[in-house]
Each structure stands twice: as C-alpha cells, then as structure tokens.
Design a protein around this motif. Structure first.
Motif, PDB file in Angstrom:
ATOM      1  N   THR A 104       0.843  -1.187   0.000  1.00 17.47           N
ATOM      2  CA  THR A 104       0.000   0.000   0.000  1.00 17.47           C
ATOM      3  C   THR A 104       0.880   1.238   0.000  1.00 17.47           C
ATOM      4  OG1 THR A 104      -0.107   0.174   2.402  1.00 17.47           O
ATOM      5  CG2 THR A 104      -1.764  -1.216   1.327  1.00 17.47           C
ATOM      6  N   SER A 105       0.321   2.345  -0.422  1.00 19.48           N
ATOM      7  CA  SER A 105       1.085   3.582  -0.523  1.00 19.48           C
ATOM      8  C   SER A 105       1.400   4.192   0.837  1.00 19.48           C
ATOM      9  CB  SER A 105       0.354   4.582  -1.403  1.00 19.48           C
ATOM     10  OG  SER A 105      -0.932   4.833  -0.899  1.00 19.48           O
ATOM     11  N   SER A 106       0.842   3.648   1.909  1.00 18.71           N
ATOM     12  CA  SER A 106       1.150   4.167   3.244  1.00 18.71           C
ATOM     13  C   SER A 106       2.371   3.486   3.859  1.00 18.71           C
ATOM     14  CB  SER A 106      -0.047   4.007   4.174  1.00 18.71           C
ATOM     15  OG  SER A 106      -0.350   2.640   4.355  1.00 18.71           O
ATOM     16  N   LEU A 107       2.950   2.523   3.132  1.00 19.26           N
ATOM     17  CA  LEU A 107       4.123   1.813   3.626  1.00 19.26           C
ATOM     18  C   LEU A 107       5.332   2.129   2.766  1.00 19.26           C
ATOM     19  CD1 LEU A 107       2.571  -1.702   4.263  1.00 19.26           C
ATOM     20  CD2 LEU A 107       2.926   0.146   5.915  1.00 19.26           C
ATOM     21  N   LYS A 118       7.828  -0.376   6.577  1.00 22.84           N
ATOM     22  CA  LYS A 118       7.303   0.343   7.738  1.00 22.84           C
ATOM     23  C   LYS A 118       6.430   1.509   7.273  1.00 22.84           C
ATOM     24  CE  LYS A 118      11.255  -0.896  10.551  1.00 22.84           C
ATOM     25  NZ  LYS A 118      12.450  -0.430  11.228  1.00 22.84           N
ATOM     26  N   PRO A 119       5.559   2.032   8.155  1.00 22.28           N
ATOM     27  CA  PRO A 119       4.736   3.189   7.774  1.00 22.28           C
ATOM     28  C   PRO A 119       5.615   4.352   7.317  1.00 22.28           C
ATOM     29  CG  PRO A 119       3.958   2.253   9.835  1.00 22.28           C
ATOM     30  CD  PRO A 119       5.258   1.566   9.512  1.00 22.28           C
ATOM     31  N   ASN A 120       5.203   5.020   6.232  1.00 24.97           N
ATOM     32  CA  ASN A 120       6.011   6.127   5.714  1.00 24.97           C
ATOM     33  C   ASN A 120       5.558   7.494   6.221  1.00 24.97           C
ATOM     34  OD1 ASN A 120       3.723   6.683   4.146  1.00 24.97           O
ATOM     35  ND2 ASN A 120       4.573   5.721   2.324  1.00 24.97           N
ATOM     36  N   ASP A 121       4.456   7.546   6.971  1.00 26.43           N
ATOM     37  CA  ASP A 121       3.958   8.783   7.575  1.00 26.43           C
ATOM     38  C   ASP A 121       3.726   9.874   6.528  1.00 26.43           C
ATOM     39  OD1 ASP A 121       3.052  10.333   9.718  1.00 26.43           O
ATOM     40  OD2 ASP A 121       5.033  11.177  10.098  1.00 26.43           O
ATOM     41  N   CYS A 122       3.240   9.494   5.372  1.00 24.65           N
ATOM     42  CA  CYS A 122       2.980  10.441   4.295  1.00 24.65           C
ATOM     43  C   CYS A 122       1.718  11.243   4.610  1.00 24.65           C
ATOM     44  CB  CYS A 122       2.818   9.704   2.971  1.00 24.65           C
ATOM     45  SG  CYS A 122       2.454  10.797   1.586  1.00 24.65           S
ATOM     46  N   ALA A 123       1.851  12.562   4.694  1.00 20.21           N
ATOM     47  CA  ALA A 123       0.709  13.428   4.995  1.00 20.21           C
ATOM     48  C   ALA A 123      -0.337  13.374   3.890  1.00 20.21           C
ATOM     49  CB  ALA A 123       1.180  14.860   5.209  1.00 20.21           C
ATOM     50  N   TYR A 124       0.088  13.103   2.678  1.00 16.42           N
ATOM     51  CA  TYR A 124      -0.850  13.074   1.566  1.00 16.42           C
ATOM     52  C   TYR A 124      -1.691  11.804   1.540  1.00 16.42           C
ATOM     53  CZ  TYR A 124       1.485  17.242   0.176  1.00 16.42           C
ATOM     54  OH  TYR A 124       1.992  18.506   0.183  1.00 16.42           O
ATOM     55  N   GLN A 125      -1.260  10.765   2.242  1.00 17.76           N
ATOM     56  CA  GLN A 125      -2.050   9.544   2.355  1.00 17.76           C
ATOM     57  C   GLN A 125      -3.119   9.674   3.430  1.00 17.76           C
ATOM     58  OE1 GLN A 125      -2.013   6.982   0.243  1.00 17.76           O
ATOM     59  NE2 GLN A 125      -0.605   8.318  -0.849  1.00 17.76           N
ATOM     60  N   ALA A 170       4.395   4.945  -3.903  1.00 19.27           N
ATOM     61  CA  ALA A 170       4.626   4.799  -2.468  1.00 19.27           C
ATOM     62  C   ALA A 170       5.871   5.585  -2.074  1.00 19.27           C
ATOM     63  CB  ALA A 170       4.804   3.327  -2.100  1.00 19.27           C
ATOM     64  N   CYS A 171       5.803   6.246  -0.941  1.00 15.92           N
ATOM     65  CA  CYS A 171       6.900   7.087  -0.464  1.00 15.92           C
ATOM     66  C   CYS A 171       7.806   6.328   0.508  1.00 15.92           C
ATOM     67  CB  CYS A 171       6.341   8.309   0.256  1.00 15.92           C
ATOM     68  SG  CYS A 171       5.326   9.341  -0.788  1.00 15.92           S
ATOM     69  N   LEU A 172       9.046   6.738   0.540  1.00 11.02           N
ATOM     70  CA  LEU A 172       9.988   6.214   1.526  1.00 11.02           C
ATOM     71  C   LEU A 172       9.601   6.691   2.923  1.00 11.02           C
ATOM     72  CD1 LEU A 172      13.345   7.025  -0.291  1.00 11.02           C
ATOM     73  CD2 LEU A 172      12.313   4.768  -0.017  1.00 11.02           C
ATOM     74  N   CYS A 173       9.986   5.935   3.941  1.00  9.44           N
ATOM     75  CA  CYS A 173       9.855   6.402   5.315  1.00  9.44           C
ATOM     76  C   CYS A 173      11.042   7.322   5.609  1.00  9.44           C
ATOM     77  CB  CYS A 173       9.827   5.223   6.286  1.00  9.44           C
ATOM     78  SG  CYS A 173      11.380   4.306   6.402  1.00  9.44           S
ATOM     79  N   ARG A 174      10.989   8.042   6.718  1.00 13.56           N
ATOM     80  CA  ARG A 174      12.069   8.968   7.062  1.00 13.56           C
ATOM     81  C   ARG A 174      13.415   8.256   7.159  1.00 13.56           C
ATOM     82  NH1 ARG A 174       9.932  13.861  10.215  1.00 13.56           N
ATOM     83  NH2 ARG A 174       7.707  13.529  10.155  1.00 13.56           N
ATOM     84  N   CYS A 175      13.411   7.090   7.775  1.00  9.47           N
ATOM     85  CA  CYS A 175      14.662   6.357   7.985  1.00  9.47           C
ATOM     86  C   CYS A 175      15.300   5.974   6.654  1.00  9.47           C
ATOM     87  CB  CYS A 175      14.385   5.120   8.831  1.00  9.47           C
ATOM     88  SG  CYS A 175      15.856   4.182   9.238  1.00  9.47           S
ATOM     89  N   GLN A 214      16.617   9.004   4.583  1.00  4.72           N
ATOM     90  CA  GLN A 214      17.806   9.665   5.091  1.00  4.72           C
ATOM     91  C   GLN A 214      18.932   8.690   5.414  1.00  4.72           C
ATOM     92  OE1 GLN A 214      15.851  11.893   8.243  1.00  4.72           O
ATOM     93  NE2 GLN A 214      15.868  13.688   6.933  1.00  4.72           N
ATOM     94  N   ALA A 215      18.768   7.434   5.009  1.00  6.65           N
ATOM     95  CA  ALA A 215      19.767   6.412   5.313  1.00  6.65           C
ATOM     96  C   ALA A 215      21.072   6.685   4.572  1.00  6.65           C
ATOM     97  CB  ALA A 215      19.247   5.030   4.918  1.00  6.65           C
ATOM     98  N   ASP A 216      22.146   6.246   5.179  1.00 12.54           N
ATOM     99  CA  ASP A 216      23.454   6.303   4.546  1.00 12.54           C
ATOM    100  C   ASP A 216      23.388   5.404   3.315  1.00 12.54           C
ATOM    101  OD1 ASP A 216      26.105   6.061   3.754  1.00 12.54           O
ATOM    102  OD2 ASP A 216      26.824   5.414   5.707  1.00 12.54           O
ATOM    103  N   PRO A 217      23.715   5.922   2.139  1.00 10.26           N
ATOM    104  CA  PRO A 217      23.628   5.112   0.921  1.00 10.26           C
ATOM    105  C   PRO A 217      24.415   3.809   0.981  1.00 10.26           C
ATOM    106  CG  PRO A 217      24.100   7.400   0.387  1.00 10.26           C
ATOM    107  CD  PRO A 217      24.177   7.260   1.881  1.00 10.26           C
ATOM    108  N   ALA A 218      25.423   3.738   1.814  1.00  5.24           N
ATOM    109  CA  ALA A 218      26.229   2.521   1.927  1.00  5.24           C
ATOM    110  C   ALA A 218      25.557   1.465   2.790  1.00  5.24           C
ATOM    111  CB  ALA A 218      27.601   2.858   2.514  1.00  5.24           C
ATOM    112  N   SER A 219      24.521   1.858   3.541  1.00  3.30           N
ATOM    113  CA  SER A 219      23.856   0.901   4.429  1.00  3.30           C
ATOM    114  C   SER A 219      22.889   0.028   3.635  1.00  3.30           C
ATOM    115  CB  SER A 219      23.092   1.636   5.542  1.00  3.30           C
ATOM    116  OG  SER A 219      21.927   2.244   5.004  1.00  3.30           O
ATOM    117  N   ASN A 220      22.427  -1.040   4.265  1.00  2.00           N
ATOM    118  CA  ASN A 220      21.485  -1.939   3.614  1.00  2.00           C
ATOM    119  C   ASN A 220      20.062  -1.465   3.746  1.00  2.00           C
ATOM    120  OD1 ASN A 220      23.357  -3.705   2.618  1.00  2.00           O
ATOM    121  ND2 ASN A 220      23.386  -4.941   4.479  1.00  2.00           N
ATOM    122  N   GLU A 221      19.817  -0.425   4.510  1.00  2.00           N
ATOM    123  CA  GLU A 221      18.474   0.086   4.659  1.00  2.00           C
ATOM    124  C   GLU A 221      18.328   1.393   3.970  1.00  2.00           C
ATOM    125  OE1 GLU A 221      15.074   0.068   7.882  1.00  2.00           O
ATOM    126  OE2 GLU A 221      16.931   0.905   8.628  1.00  2.00           O
TER     127      GLU A 221
END
Length: 69
Positions: A7-10, A16-23, A54-59, A62-69
């Motif tokens: 779903t677009s809210s994840l 995880k929930p993306n906390d999108c205000a537009y959803q 679907a939008c990314l979550c904050r984490c 803003q994740a370090d591009p070298a990380s797996n998340e």
C-alpha cells in the motif's frame, strides 16, 4: 524489500509506515519529505514497480547510501 503490491502508506524499501501526509486524507499538515533532502541513492532503492506510488519512510529516505536500509 517488500512486495510490489504494498500500500502507498508503507515504505517500499523496509515496509514500515512512511507517515505520508498526503495519504492521510484528513490531514492539513505539510508532508515531512518537503523539509528534508532525499538523496538520489535512496530513491534508487525504490522498486521500479512502485515508483511514484509509495513514499519512503524517514529512515530509508535519510539512510546512509552505503547501508542496507
């Protein structure tokens, strides 16, 4: 990564929930993503099948591009 039928809210990267205000149809708040810089590397992690749906979550946004998340 999560299923492309998510779903677009994840977040399409971690599920995880993306906390999108537009959803949130009843929300009058500005979405959090307007106040941060999202790196191209983070955007490339979004599966092509859900890009623009679907939008990314904050984490993940803003994740370090070298990380797996």
């Amino acid at each position: 990564m999560i299923d492309s039928n998510a779903t677009s809210s994840l977040c399409p990267v971690c599920g995880k929930p993306n906390d999108c205000a537009y959803q949130d149809a009843g929300s009058n708040r500005m979405c959090w993503c307007f106040s941060v810089t999202i790196k191209a590397e983070s955007l490339r992690k979004i599966p092509e099948s859900v890009r623009g749906k679907a939008c990314l979550c904050r984490c993940c946004a803003q994740a370090d591009p070298a990380s797996n998340e």
